[in-house]
Design an enzyme around this catalytic site. Structure first.
Site, mmCIF file in Angstrom:
data_model
loop_
_atom_site.group_PDB
_atom_site.id
_atom_site.type_symbol
_atom_site.label_atom_id
_atom_site.label_comp_id
_atom_site.label_asym_id
_atom_site.label_seq_id
_atom_site.Cartn_x
_atom_site.Cartn_y
_atom_site.Cartn_z
ATOM 1 N N HIS A 54 18.318 -19.017 10.148
ATOM 2 C CA HIS A 54 18.172 -17.184 10.262
ATOM 3 C C HIS A 54 17.203 -16.275 10.591
ATOM 4 O O HIS A 54 16.222 -16.472 11.196
ATOM 5 C CB HIS A 54 17.496 -17.496 8.599
ATOM 6 C CG HIS A 54 18.713 -17.443 7.772
ATOM 7 N ND1 HIS A 54 18.714 -17.694 6.371
ATOM 8 C CD2 HIS A 54 19.686 -19.179 8.226
ATOM 9 C CE1 HIS A 54 19.499 -18.613 5.799
ATOM 10 N NE2 HIS A 54 20.613 -19.486 6.466
ATOM 11 N N GLU A 56 14.954 -14.759 9.430
ATOM 12 C CA GLU A 56 13.439 -14.840 9.385
ATOM 13 C C GLU A 56 12.467 -16.079 9.709
ATOM 14 O O GLU A 56 11.402 -16.023 10.366
ATOM 15 C CB GLU A 56 13.187 -15.114 7.484
ATOM 16 C CG GLU A 56 13.625 -13.555 6.740
ATOM 17 C CD GLU A 56 15.291 -13.900 6.567
ATOM 18 O OE1 GLU A 56 15.406 -13.837 5.458
ATOM 19 O OE2 GLU A 56 15.970 -14.753 7.160
ATOM 20 N N CYS A 87 14.202 -19.797 3.930
ATOM 21 C CA CYS A 87 13.587 -18.263 4.022
ATOM 22 C C CYS A 87 12.535 -18.581 3.151
ATOM 23 O O CYS A 87 11.250 -18.787 3.875
ATOM 24 C CB CYS A 87 14.279 -17.225 4.741
ATOM 25 S SG CYS A 87 15.408 -17.902 5.640
#
Length: 152
Positions: A54, A56, A87
């Site tokens: 991801h 992040e 996240c």
């Protein structure tokens, strides 16, 4: 630079993700006091064959490596879409001071849409600025999914 400038940079990263066929989410980790960008990332789940890739997490990993510490206190995360539970857990554990996100994720957001992880009694609670440049961030996502549907 201000919050809007950093979010526009995250949006630029999201466009790179879209160009690679990834869901267009971009993220930055910024040192609060200096304004230095410590880490950048965009979604790479498809190309990396990883559920962990991801935006992040990629930005946070880059910032931690640059800092030489997993602790990201004194830092701000800018991300174009509301963080998911995974996240959000990483944000808590890294002790980021603040999270600024653009588009809400009504199906998977763990900051204020589906759940509110930062309000739970964990050892750290980052401050949140929600919906910064919400419409342009949401439009990136809508455009990507429309193009994807049109290809099918």
């Amino acid at each position: 630079m201000d919050d809007f400038d950093y979010m526009r940079e995250a949006m630029r990263l999201a466009e790179l993700a879209a160009m690679e066929g990834e869901i267009p989410v971009g993220a930055l980790v910024v040192e609060r006091d200096t304004g230095e960008i410590l880490g950048k990332g965009y979604n790479k789940r498809e190309s990396g064959h990883s559920p962990l890739a991801h935006a992040e997490l990629i930005a946070m990993e880059a910032a931690a490596q640059k800092r030489g510490s997993w602790r990201l206190s004194g830092c701000i995360l800018y991300v174009t879409m509301e963080p998911c539970p995974m996240c959000s857990g990483a944000i808590i554990n890294a002790r980021l001071d603040r999270v600024v996100f653009g588009a809400y994720d009504e199906k998977g957001g763990a900051v204020c849409s589906v759940e509110e992880m930062f309000s739970l009694p964990y050892n750290h609670r980052p401050r949140v600025t929600a919906g910064l440049l919400e419409e342009p961030c949401a439009e990136q996502l809508r455009r990507f999914f429309l193009q994807l549907r049109n290809k099918e």
